[in-house]
Write a protein that holds these residues in place. Structure first.
Motif, PDB file in Angstrom:
ATOM      1  N   ILE A   1       0.893  -1.163   0.000  1.00  0.00           N
ATOM      2  CA  ILE A   1       0.000   0.000   0.000  1.00  0.00           C
ATOM      3  C   ILE A   1       0.933   1.214   0.000  1.00  0.00           C
ATOM      4  CG2 ILE A   1      -1.915   1.204   1.105  1.00  0.00           C
ATOM      5  CD1 ILE A   1      -2.722  -1.393   2.448  1.00  0.00           C
ATOM      6  N   SER A   2       1.001   1.867  -1.172  1.00  0.00           N
ATOM      7  CA  SER A   2       2.046   2.861  -1.411  1.00  0.00           C
ATOM      8  C   SER A   2       1.515   4.280  -1.186  1.00  0.00           C
ATOM      9  CB  SER A   2       2.556   2.683  -2.851  1.00  0.00           C
ATOM     10  OG  SER A   2       3.647   3.530  -3.076  1.00  0.00           O
ATOM     11  N   GLY A   3       2.006   4.892  -0.125  1.00  0.00           N
ATOM     12  CA  GLY A   3       1.439   6.163   0.346  1.00  0.00           C
ATOM     13  C   GLY A   3       2.093   7.424  -0.179  1.00  0.00           C
ATOM     14  N   GLY A   4       2.769   7.340  -1.343  1.00  0.00           N
ATOM     15  CA  GLY A   4       3.261   8.561  -1.958  1.00  0.00           C
ATOM     16  C   GLY A   4       4.761   8.704  -1.986  1.00  0.00           C
ATOM     17  N   ALA A   5       5.209   9.957  -1.942  1.00  0.00           N
ATOM     18  CA  ALA A   5       6.614  10.288  -2.171  1.00  0.00           C
ATOM     19  C   ALA A   5       7.215  10.989  -0.952  1.00  0.00           C
ATOM     20  CB  ALA A   5       6.704  11.163  -3.417  1.00  0.00           C
ATOM     21  N   THR A   6       8.245  11.785  -1.181  1.00  0.00           N
ATOM     22  CA  THR A   6       8.931  12.489  -0.097  1.00  0.00           C
ATOM     23  C   THR A   6       7.962  13.321   0.752  1.00  0.00           C
ATOM     24  OG1 THR A   6      11.003  12.540  -1.322  1.00  0.00           O
ATOM     25  CG2 THR A   6      10.726  14.208   0.379  1.00  0.00           C
ATOM     26  N   SER A   7       6.900  13.836   0.120  1.00  0.00           N
ATOM     27  CA  SER A   7       5.976  14.680   0.881  1.00  0.00           C
ATOM     28  C   SER A   7       5.188  13.910   1.942  1.00  0.00           C
ATOM     29  CB  SER A   7       5.027  15.423  -0.066  1.00  0.00           C
ATOM     30  OG  SER A   7       4.356  14.508  -0.893  1.00  0.00           O
ATOM     31  N   THR A   8       5.280  12.572   1.935  1.00  0.00           N
ATOM     32  CA  THR A   8       4.618  11.784   2.981  1.00  0.00           C
ATOM     33  C   THR A   8       5.547  11.584   4.190  1.00  0.00           C
ATOM     34  OG1 THR A   8       3.228  10.671   1.341  1.00  0.00           O
ATOM     35  CG2 THR A   8       3.428   9.561   3.434  1.00  0.00           C
ATOM     36  N   LEU A   9       6.856  11.852   4.021  1.00  0.00           N
ATOM     37  CA  LEU A   9       7.811  11.630   5.121  1.00  0.00           C
ATOM     38  C   LEU A   9       7.466  12.403   6.403  1.00  0.00           C
ATOM     39  CD1 LEU A   9      11.398  11.345   3.547  1.00  0.00           C
ATOM     40  CD2 LEU A   9      10.056   9.571   4.685  1.00  0.00           C
ATOM     41  N   PRO A  10       7.045  13.683   6.296  1.00  0.00           N
ATOM     42  CA  PRO A  10       6.708  14.395   7.541  1.00  0.00           C
ATOM     43  C   PRO A  10       5.642  13.666   8.367  1.00  0.00           C
ATOM     44  CG  PRO A  10       6.874  15.953   5.744  1.00  0.00           C
ATOM     45  CD  PRO A  10       6.978  14.587   5.126  1.00  0.00           C
ATOM     46  N   LEU A  11       4.684  13.036   7.686  1.00  0.00           N
ATOM     47  CA  LEU A  11       3.626  12.287   8.375  1.00  0.00           C
ATOM     48  C   LEU A  11       4.216  11.054   9.070  1.00  0.00           C
ATOM     49  CD1 LEU A  11       0.500  12.804   8.361  1.00  0.00           C
ATOM     50  CD2 LEU A  11       0.318  10.999   6.661  1.00  0.00           C
ATOM     51  N   VAL A  12       5.212  10.444   8.412  1.00  0.00           N
ATOM     52  CA  VAL A  12       5.880   9.271   8.998  1.00  0.00           C
ATOM     53  C   VAL A  12       6.643   9.706  10.248  1.00  0.00           C
ATOM     54  CG1 VAL A  12       7.638   7.488   8.620  1.00  0.00           C
ATOM     55  CG2 VAL A  12       6.075   8.117   6.758  1.00  0.00           C
ATOM     56  N   VAL A  13       7.390  10.814  10.132  1.00  0.00           N
ATOM     57  CA  VAL A  13       8.174  11.328  11.269  1.00  0.00           C
ATOM     58  C   VAL A  13       7.242  11.633  12.443  1.00  0.00           C
ATOM     59  CG1 VAL A  13       9.630  13.232  12.063  1.00  0.00           C
ATOM     60  CG2 VAL A  13       9.991  12.259   9.795  1.00  0.00           C
ATOM     61  N   ALA A  14       6.069  12.197  12.144  1.00  0.00           N
ATOM     62  CA  ALA A  14       5.122  12.568  13.199  1.00  0.00           C
ATOM     63  C   ALA A  14       4.399  11.344  13.778  1.00  0.00           C
ATOM     64  CB  ALA A  14       4.102  13.562  12.651  1.00  0.00           C
ATOM     65  N   GLY A  15       4.665  10.163  13.196  1.00  0.00           N
ATOM     66  CA  GLY A  15       4.017   8.940  13.670  1.00  0.00           C
ATOM     67  C   GLY A  15       2.538   8.892  13.318  1.00  0.00           C
ATOM     68  N   LYS A  16       2.133   9.668  12.301  1.00  0.00           N
ATOM     69  CA  LYS A  16       0.710   9.742  11.973  1.00  0.00           C
ATOM     70  C   LYS A  16       0.355   9.057  10.657  1.00  0.00           C
ATOM     71  CE  LYS A  16      -0.340  13.932  14.544  1.00  0.00           C
ATOM     72  NZ  LYS A  16      -0.362  15.392  14.419  1.00  0.00           N
ATOM     73  N   CYS A  17       1.314   8.383  10.056  1.00  0.00           N
ATOM     74  CA  CYS A  17       1.031   7.687   8.809  1.00  0.00           C
ATOM     75  C   CYS A  17       0.223   6.431   9.144  1.00  0.00           C
ATOM     76  CB  CYS A  17       2.358   7.311   8.137  1.00  0.00           C
ATOM     77  SG  CYS A  17       2.145   6.790   6.453  1.00  0.00           S
ATOM     78  N   PRO A  18      -0.947   6.236   8.523  1.00  0.00           N
ATOM     79  CA  PRO A  18      -1.762   5.056   8.836  1.00  0.00           C
ATOM     80  C   PRO A  18      -0.916   3.779   8.809  1.00  0.00           C
ATOM     81  CG  PRO A  18      -2.945   6.475   7.325  1.00  0.00           C
ATOM     82  CD  PRO A  18      -1.580   7.081   7.489  1.00  0.00           C
ATOM     83  N   ARG A  19      -1.150   2.883   9.770  1.00  0.00           N
ATOM     84  CA  ARG A  19      -0.246   1.751   9.977  1.00  0.00           C
ATOM     85  C   ARG A  19      -0.073   0.845   8.775  1.00  0.00           C
ATOM     86  NH1 ARG A  19      -2.052  -1.463  14.140  1.00  0.00           N
ATOM     87  NH2 ARG A  19      -1.052  -3.097  12.925  1.00  0.00           N
ATOM     88  N   ARG A  20      -1.123   0.678   7.995  1.00  0.00           N
ATOM     89  CA  ARG A  20      -0.966  -0.267   6.880  1.00  0.00           C
ATOM     90  C   ARG A  20      -0.268   0.315   5.654  1.00  0.00           C
ATOM     91  NH1 ARG A  20      -4.621  -4.664   4.785  1.00  0.00           N
ATOM     92  NH2 ARG A  20      -2.578  -5.091   3.848  1.00  0.00           N
ATOM     93  N   ILE A  21       0.030   1.608   5.662  1.00  0.00           N
ATOM     94  CA  ILE A  21       0.851   2.163   4.575  1.00  0.00           C
ATOM     95  C   ILE A  21       2.241   1.546   4.739  1.00  0.00           C
ATOM     96  CG2 ILE A  21       1.938   4.263   3.624  1.00  0.00           C
ATOM     97  CD1 ILE A  21      -1.063   4.324   3.175  1.00  0.00           C
ATOM     98  N   ASN A  22       2.668   0.749   3.762  1.00  0.00           N
ATOM     99  CA  ASN A  22       3.941   0.037   3.951  1.00  0.00           C
ATOM    100  C   ASN A  22       4.927   0.251   2.797  1.00  0.00           C
ATOM    101  OD1 ASN A  22       2.795  -1.429   1.934  1.00  0.00           O
ATOM    102  ND2 ASN A  22       2.816  -3.391   3.000  1.00  0.00           N
ATOM    103  N   HIS A  23       4.660   1.283   1.967  1.00  0.00           N
ATOM    104  CA  HIS A  23       5.553   1.531   0.842  1.00  0.00           C
ATOM    105  C   HIS A  23       5.550   3.009   0.479  1.00  0.00           C
ATOM    106  CE1 HIS A  23       6.541   1.611  -3.572  1.00  0.00           C
ATOM    107  NE2 HIS A  23       7.503   0.811  -3.152  1.00  0.00           N
ATOM    108  N   LEU A  24       6.750   3.554   0.211  1.00  0.00           N
ATOM    109  CA  LEU A  24       6.869   4.919  -0.311  1.00  0.00           C
ATOM    110  C   LEU A  24       7.848   4.911  -1.473  1.00  0.00           C
ATOM    111  CD1 LEU A  24       7.210   7.135   2.915  1.00  0.00           C
ATOM    112  CD2 LEU A  24       5.161   6.852   1.504  1.00  0.00           C
ATOM    113  N   ARG A  25       7.637   5.855  -2.396  1.00  0.00           N
ATOM    114  CA  ARG A  25       8.556   6.020  -3.527  1.00  0.00           C
ATOM    115  C   ARG A  25       9.300   7.326  -3.303  1.00  0.00           C
ATOM    116  NH1 ARG A  25       3.272   5.619  -4.786  1.00  0.00           N
ATOM    117  NH2 ARG A  25       3.320   7.749  -5.552  1.00  0.00           N
TER     118      ARG A  25
END
Ligand SMILES: *Cc1c(COP(=O)(O)O)cnc(C)c1O
Length: 364
Positions: A199-223
């Motif tokens: 489940i691919s949640g986007g690109a570099t612009s998704t990293l801030p959400l990952v850092v904040a611990g707010k990326c939905p748990r099943r998102i398991n891929h980024l480009r």
């Protein structure tokens, strides 16, 4: 040969390692995007090798030509085409790439046919449009049918679904749109009776959400491209710091070809510049300025460049010239000097694709 683009492979390896650790701590697998790499000098190979040393093992590019050349140079790691494939490149796609992003039934059927011909199975990431309005399926029913189609065609392997945000529509990835992506993935899983791998949640612009611990748990891929190569956006645009990232991996060097004192405001009736625009100019009186042999043909736009010399200010330029205010620079600038600049994404992409910019590697 100048202008010269100097790329730190050590810096890219360093960033790859940090981002890889951050993502794997959150259960996220990375496909490193090489779209910033040049086809003339084969720079994607040293860059991909640096990322591999940093622990990344999946790669992608938006151009089939880059992937084909990587294979021809003996690169054997998994490759994903991260732009929707053209019907005219099916043979190369199936021959060189392991997977691609897709949103059209016609294309999926053509890939299937080619895959059967080459006796291969091609991985598919179905793209979902969550509001950024570039590629992807918007309608839920259409998405379900497309997923079922991938299941039914023997030459295709449905890897999962993905989305792209922050590109055309400049939409921020958040818990709501990525939450919706997970919800759609789970509906597909219910329909096809198995779990999706990605489940691919986007690109570099998704990293801030990952850092904040707010990326939905099943998102398991980024480009990821920019966040590893330049690492400027996350800190400068999103105001999120990822400790240890190097932001000086790319430096462009240009030679000074004129140094003079001139007015800062053009003289005469202002009409259109070299690109047909009518610009406005700030009148700062007479200034000491220099010309460099670096233009929009090499870097796209001068906004995407920042001088490394203190006090220097880029005023603008044209296709082949850059104009710099050096009134506030302490050291003396002379004809023949080399000036260095950091690059943002646009300038990096242009310069690496320009055949008049030479490339030099720092570190290994
Ligand atoms: C360019 C691109 C990426 C990578 O974007 P970065 O901002 O460089 O991380 C990811 N996915 C798609 C579809 C792209 O075109």
């Amino acid at each position: 040969m100048y202008p010269k683009l100097s790329i730190s492979l050590e810096g890219i390896e360093n960033n790859a390692r940090i981002i890889q650790k951050l993502c794997s701590d959150h259960g996220i697998q990375i496909t490193a995007v090489l779209k910033s790499s040049n086809s003339y000098e084969n720079s994607y190979l040293p860059i991909a090798q640096a990322m591999k040393k940093g622990g990344i093992h999946y790669f992608g590019d938006s151009r089939m030509g880059t992937l084909a050349r990587m294979r021809e140079m003996g690169f054997s790691d998994p490759l994903m085409l991260i732009r929707l494939p053209m019907l005219s490149e099916m043979e190369e796609l199936v021959g060189y790439a392991d997977a691609s992003l897709n949103s059209e039934e016609t294309t999926l059927r053509a890939i299937n046919e080619e895959a059967l011909k080459q006796e291969k199975v091609h991985g598919v990431l179905l793209m979902v449009d969550l509001g950024d309005l570039r590629e992807g399926i918007e309608d839920e029913k259409e998405l379900m049918e497309m997923a079922q189609l991938c299941e039914d065609l023997p030459g295709l392997d449905l890897l999962g679904i993905g989305t792209n945000l922050g590109c055309y529509g400049a939409i921020v990835p958040d818990e709501i749109n990525l939450g919706r992506l997970v919800e759609l993935a789970e509906k597909i899983e219910e329909r096809i009776g198995r779990r999706l791998a990605l489940i691919s949640g986007g690109a570099t612009s998704t990293l801030p959400l990952v850092v904040a611990g707010k990326c939905p748990r099943r998102i398991n891929h980024l480009r990821l491209g920019e966040g590893i190569l330049l690492a400027r956006d996350v800190e400068e645009i999103w105001k999120v710091t990822i400790a240890g990232l190097r932001r000086d991996n790319y430096v462009i060097e240009a030679q000074v070809i004129e140094v003079k004192e001139k007015p800062s405001h053009p003289i005469g009736r202002i009409f259109v510049d070299a690109f047909g625009n009518t610009p406005s100019y700030e009148d700062r009186g007479r200034i000491r300025r220099c010309l460099i042999a670096l233009g929009k043909r090499d870097i796209g736009d001068f906004d995407a460049l920042t001088p490394l010399t203190k006090g220097m200010e880029i005023l603008g330029g044209s296709s082949d010239h850059g104009i710099i205010d050096i009134s506030h620079v302490e050291e003396e600038i002379k004809v023949g000097d080399f000036l260095q600049f950091n690059l943002y994404y646009q300038a990096m992409m242009h310069s690496i694709e320009s055949c008049s910019v030479s490339i030099e590697y720092r570190g290994k």
